[in-house]
Design a protein around this motif. Structure first.
Motif, PDB file in Angstrom:
ATOM      1  N   GLY A 104       0.742  -1.011  -0.201  1.00 46.70           N
ATOM      2  CA  GLY A 104       0.262   0.012   0.174  1.00 46.70           C
ATOM      3  C   GLY A 104       1.013   1.167  -0.204  1.00 46.70           C
ATOM      4  O   GLY A 104       0.492   1.935   0.946  1.00 46.70           O
ATOM      5  N   GLY A 105       2.002   1.098  -0.492  1.00 45.96           N
ATOM      6  CA  GLY A 105       2.984   2.628   0.185  1.00 45.96           C
ATOM      7  C   GLY A 105       3.746   2.355  -2.118  1.00 45.96           C
ATOM      8  O   GLY A 105       3.009   2.764  -3.162  1.00 45.96           O
ATOM      9  N   ASP A 106       4.393   4.014  -1.671  1.00 45.49           N
ATOM     10  CA  ASP A 106       4.962   4.365  -2.992  1.00 45.49           C
ATOM     11  C   ASP A 106       6.532   4.291  -2.632  1.00 45.49           C
ATOM     12  O   ASP A 106       7.316   5.115  -1.909  1.00 45.49           O
ATOM     13  CB  ASP A 106       3.996   5.449  -3.292  1.00 45.49           C
ATOM     14  N   LEU A 107       6.867   3.762  -3.754  1.00 48.37           N
ATOM     15  CA  LEU A 107       8.747   3.474  -3.075  1.00 48.37           C
ATOM     16  C   LEU A 107       9.622   4.948  -3.306  1.00 48.37           C
ATOM     17  O   LEU A 107      10.323   5.684  -3.132  1.00 48.37           O
ATOM     18  CB  LEU A 107       9.473   2.925  -4.122  1.00 48.37           C
ATOM     19  N   GLY A 108       8.564   5.758  -4.781  1.00 45.77           N
ATOM     20  CA  GLY A 108       9.393   6.793  -5.312  1.00 45.77           C
ATOM     21  C   GLY A 108       9.641   8.606  -3.813  1.00 45.77           C
ATOM     22  O   GLY A 108       9.563   8.914  -3.760  1.00 45.77           O
ATOM     23  N   THR A 109       8.129   7.766  -2.907  1.00 44.26           N
ATOM     24  CA  THR A 109       7.662   8.974  -1.997  1.00 44.26           C
ATOM     25  C   THR A 109       8.778   8.758  -1.261  1.00 44.26           C
ATOM     26  O   THR A 109       9.492   9.337  -0.637  1.00 44.26           O
ATOM     27  CB  THR A 109       6.483   8.126  -1.365  1.00 44.26           C
ATOM     28  N   VAL A 110       8.801   7.668  -0.898  1.00 46.58           N
ATOM     29  CA  VAL A 110       9.601   6.855   0.297  1.00 46.58           C
ATOM     30  C   VAL A 110      11.092   7.537   0.402  1.00 46.58           C
ATOM     31  O   VAL A 110      12.018   7.903   0.997  1.00 46.58           O
ATOM     32  CB  VAL A 110      10.329   5.262   0.793  1.00 46.58           C
ATOM     33  N   GLN A 111      12.492   7.183  -1.254  1.00 47.16           N
ATOM     34  CA  GLN A 111      13.220   7.119  -1.586  1.00 47.16           C
ATOM     35  C   GLN A 111      13.180   9.104  -1.434  1.00 47.16           C
ATOM     36  O   GLN A 111      13.862   9.300  -0.739  1.00 47.16           O
ATOM     37  CB  GLN A 111      13.315   7.124  -2.524  1.00 47.16           C
ATOM     38  N   VAL A 151      21.247   3.054  -1.661  1.00 52.81           N
ATOM     39  CA  VAL A 151      21.305   4.080  -0.769  1.00 52.81           C
ATOM     40  C   VAL A 151      22.647   4.570  -0.436  1.00 52.81           C
ATOM     41  O   VAL A 151      23.209   5.801  -0.517  1.00 52.81           O
ATOM     42  CB  VAL A 151      21.479   3.114   0.784  1.00 52.81           C
ATOM     43  N   ALA A 152      23.811   3.812  -0.598  1.00 56.03           N
ATOM     44  CA  ALA A 152      25.203   4.654  -0.797  1.00 56.03           C
ATOM     45  C   ALA A 152      25.143   5.619  -2.222  1.00 56.03           C
ATOM     46  O   ALA A 152      26.025   6.749  -1.584  1.00 56.03           O
ATOM     47  CB  ALA A 152      26.553   3.376  -1.323  1.00 56.03           C
ATOM     48  N   SER A 153      24.646   5.561  -3.095  1.00 54.32           N
ATOM     49  CA  SER A 153      24.198   6.717  -3.728  1.00 54.32           C
ATOM     50  C   SER A 153      24.153   7.842  -3.366  1.00 54.32           C
ATOM     51  O   SER A 153      23.976   9.259  -3.554  1.00 54.32           O
ATOM     52  CB  SER A 153      23.197   6.969  -4.982  1.00 54.32           C
ATOM     53  N   VAL A 154      22.882   7.742  -1.887  1.00 54.49           N
ATOM     54  CA  VAL A 154      22.950   9.088  -1.473  1.00 54.49           C
ATOM     55  C   VAL A 154      23.629   9.300  -0.463  1.00 54.49           C
ATOM     56  O   VAL A 154      24.083  10.606  -0.124  1.00 54.49           O
ATOM     57  CB  VAL A 154      21.423   8.808  -0.192  1.00 54.49           C
ATOM     58  N   THR A 190      26.190  -8.968   1.804  1.00 51.47           N
ATOM     59  CA  THR A 190      26.504  -8.172   0.236  1.00 51.47           C
ATOM     60  C   THR A 190      26.289  -6.541   0.427  1.00 51.47           C
ATOM     61  O   THR A 190      26.725  -5.693  -0.615  1.00 51.47           O
ATOM     62  CB  THR A 190      24.689  -8.679  -0.114  1.00 51.47           C
ATOM     63  N   ALA A 191      24.981  -6.048   1.346  1.00 50.10           N
ATOM     64  CA  ALA A 191      24.859  -5.149   1.663  1.00 50.10           C
ATOM     65  C   ALA A 191      26.330  -4.022   1.981  1.00 50.10           C
ATOM     66  O   ALA A 191      26.508  -2.654   1.287  1.00 50.10           O
ATOM     67  CB  ALA A 191      24.079  -4.155   2.879  1.00 50.10           C
ATOM     68  N   ARG A 192      27.617  -4.941   2.596  1.00 52.20           N
ATOM     69  CA  ARG A 192      28.248  -4.004   3.019  1.00 52.20           C
ATOM     70  C   ARG A 192      29.297  -4.053   1.731  1.00 52.20           C
ATOM     71  O   ARG A 192      30.553  -3.251   2.080  1.00 52.20           O
ATOM     72  CB  ARG A 192      29.395  -4.953   4.088  1.00 52.20           C
ATOM     73  N   ALA A 193      29.327  -3.565   0.697  1.00 56.41           N
ATOM     74  CA  ALA A 193      30.262  -4.224  -0.211  1.00 56.41           C
ATOM     75  C   ALA A 193      30.054  -2.603  -0.449  1.00 56.41           C
ATOM     76  O   ALA A 193      30.957  -2.000  -1.359  1.00 56.41           O
ATOM     77  CB  ALA A 193      30.107  -5.152  -1.621  1.00 56.41           C
ATOM     78  N   TYR A 194      28.491  -1.652  -0.567  1.00 53.44           N
ATOM     79  CA  TYR A 194      28.289  -0.643  -1.274  1.00 53.44           C
ATOM     80  C   TYR A 194      27.944   0.640   0.012  1.00 53.44           C
ATOM     81  O   TYR A 194      28.702   1.552  -0.094  1.00 53.44           O
ATOM     82  CB  TYR A 194      26.341  -0.491  -1.179  1.00 53.44           C
ATOM     83  N   LEU A 195      28.497  -0.013   1.425  1.00 54.75           N
ATOM     84  CA  LEU A 195      28.006   0.482   2.920  1.00 54.75           C
ATOM     85  C   LEU A 195      28.880   0.867   3.825  1.00 54.75           C
ATOM     86  O   LEU A 195      29.283  -0.530   4.530  1.00 54.75           O
ATOM     87  CB  LEU A 195      26.516   0.845   3.327  1.00 54.75           C
ATOM     88  N   LYS A 196      29.314   1.021   4.692  1.00 52.74           N
ATOM     89  CA  LYS A 196      30.307   1.787   5.640  1.00 52.74           C
ATOM     90  C   LYS A 196      29.664   0.801   7.093  1.00 52.74           C
ATOM     91  O   LYS A 196      30.079   0.348   7.312  1.00 52.74           O
ATOM     92  CB  LYS A 196      30.467   3.068   5.760  1.00 52.74           C
ATOM     93  N   TYR A 197      28.472   0.917   6.994  1.00 50.81           N
ATOM     94  CA  TYR A 197      27.833   0.845   8.390  1.00 50.81           C
ATOM     95  C   TYR A 197      26.434  -0.166   8.336  1.00 50.81           C
ATOM     96  O   TYR A 197      25.492   0.347   7.760  1.00 50.81           O
ATOM     97  CB  TYR A 197      27.646   1.849   9.468  1.00 50.81           C
ATOM     98  N   VAL A 198      26.397  -1.640   9.176  1.00 52.43           N
ATOM     99  CA  VAL A 198      25.605  -2.683   8.118  1.00 52.43           C
ATOM    100  C   VAL A 198      24.990  -3.229   9.463  1.00 52.43           C
ATOM    101  O   VAL A 198      26.696  -3.613  10.345  1.00 52.43           O
ATOM    102  CB  VAL A 198      26.065  -3.134   7.353  1.00 52.43           C
ATOM    103  N   PHE A 199      24.237  -3.266   9.900  1.00 46.81           N
ATOM    104  CA  PHE A 199      24.114  -3.828  11.007  1.00 46.81           C
ATOM    105  C   PHE A 199      22.965  -5.265  10.660  1.00 46.81           C
ATOM    106  O   PHE A 199      22.244  -4.854   9.674  1.00 46.81           O
ATOM    107  CB  PHE A 199      23.239  -2.883  12.331  1.00 46.81           C
ATOM    108  N   VAL A 200      23.074  -5.907  11.829  1.00 47.76           N
ATOM    109  CA  VAL A 200      21.910  -7.781  11.656  1.00 47.76           C
ATOM    110  C   VAL A 200      21.018  -7.293  12.920  1.00 47.76           C
ATOM    111  O   VAL A 200      22.177  -7.105  13.860  1.00 47.76           O
ATOM    112  CB  VAL A 200      22.834  -8.526  11.364  1.00 47.76           C
TER     113      VAL A 200
END
Length: 275
Positions: A182-189, A225-228, A262-272
Motif C-alpha cells: 500500500g505504499g510508493d517507493l519514490g515517495t519514501v526515497q 542508499v550508497a548513492s545518497v 552483500t550490503a557491506r560491499a556498498y555501505l560502511k555501516y551495516v547491522f544485523v
C-alpha cells in the motif's frame, strides 16, 4: 462534501464522518482532522538501539510514545493491534505535548535523552509530533522519529527543524513490492534523501522470505542508499511470523547474515537485527 488529505501519497477523499485509509485522519464537516492528536496507546523508556538506532547516542535510553493508525498495510506488522486501529477502536489516554515534554525532562535522571515518536506510524498525526518536538527542543533534549517515510514533502519540511535523528523503514527497493504494502517507493526515497541532508538517518530493512530476500534486491537497495550517502547505517532485520503472516516461517538467520554481507560491499555501516 469531500476534502482531500495531502499528508501522504494516498490523497484520500473521505466523506464527512469517514476516516482515510490511515485510520487517524477524518473528514469532520468538510475538513480533514487529525483524530489521533495526543491520544496515546503506548509510552515506555526504551534503549535507543530498539528504534533501531545504533549510531545516535548509543547506550542511552529515550522516552518512546505511540498512538494509532498507519498509512501502509504491511501484513507482517509487529504492532498491528494499534497501527491498524482507528479512533473509534483504539484504547488511548490523552497526553498533551507539554505534558509529554515535561515527562521526558523528568526522566533525565534515568538517562533519558528525549522523545522517540514510534510504535504506530507517527506521521499520520504529524501535528502532534511537531508540537511536542518543539517543546522537547526547548528543554534541550533530542527528538527521534521512527517512520515508514511514505509522506509528503510538506509534512517532512514541517518536522525537520525539530528532528535530531530518524529511522526510516525501507521496505524494499522494488516498486511492485511497495504497491503490495500500500505504499510508493519514490515517495519514501525522496523522504530519505531530504532527511539525510538535515539530520542523522538510519534505515531498517525487514527481510521477508519470498518477498524481498534475494541478493540482487539487496545489491539494488545498498547501491541506492550508497548513492545518497554510503555512511547511512542500514539495519538488515530478520522477519518473524506475525499478524497476516503468522503461518510463514521466520527468515533463516544465515540468509540475513548473507544479505548484510552483500550490503557491506556498498555501505560502511551495516547491522544485523533479530538474529
Amino acid at each position: 462534501m469531500k476534502e482531500t488529505c495531502t499528508v501522504c501519497m494516498h490523497r484520500c477523499r473521505p466523506k464527512p464522518g469517514q476516516f482515510g485509509r490511515c485510520g487517524a485522519r477524518k473528514n469532520v464537516n468538510g475538513m480533514i482532522v487529525c483524530e489521533n492528536y495526543g491520544r496515546i496507546t503506548a509510552l515506555a523508556l526504551d534503549p535507543i538501539e530498539k528504534k533501531p538506532l545504533s549510531m545516535f547516542y548509543p547506550g542511552s535510553v529515550i522516552l518512546s510514545v505511540g498512538s494509532f493508525g498507519c498509512n501502509l498495510n504491511c501484513p507482517f506488522c509487529q504492532n498491528y493491534d494499534i497501527s491498524m486501529e482507528n479512533a473509534d477502536e483504539a484504547e488511548t489516554v490523552f497526553l498533551a505535548p507539554e505534558k509529554l515534554a515535561l515527562k521526558a525532562s523528568e526522566l533525565r535522571a534515568r538517562g533519558n535523552i528525549g522523545v522517540a515518536y514510534t510504535y504506530n506510524e507517527p506521521l499520520t498525526g504529524y501535528e502532534y509530533v511537531r508540537d511536542a518536538a518543539k517543546i522537547v527542543k526547548q528543554y534541550g533534549m533530542k527528538n527521534v522519529l521512527v517512520t515508514n517515510g511514505a509522506f509528503s514533502e510538506a509534512v517532512e519540511e514541517s518536522l525537520l527543524p525539530y528532528i535530531d535523528a530518524m529511522n526510516v523503514d525501507l521496505k524494499g527497493i522494488r516498486e511492485e513490492y511497495y504497491r503490495k504494502l500500500g505504499g510508493d517507493l519514490g515517495t519514501v526515497q525522496n523522504f530519505i534523501k531530504k532527511a539525510a541532508d538535515r539530520c542523522h538517518v538510519e534505515l531498517a530493512a525487514l527481510i521477508v522470505p519470498g518477498e524481498n530476500d534475494t541478493r540482487e534486491e539487496m545489491k539494488e537497495m545498498a547501491a541506492w542508499v550508497a548513492s545518497v550517502n554510503p555512511e547511512i547505517p542500514l539495519h538488515v532485520n530478520r522477519f518473524f511470523p506475525r499478524w497476516k503472516m503468522a503461518d510463514k516461517k521466520a527468515t533463516e538467520a544465515e540468509q540475513v547474515y548473507r544479505l548484510a554481507e552483500t550490503a557491506r560491499a556498498y555501505l560502511k555501516y551495516v547491522f544485523v537485527g533479530n538474529c
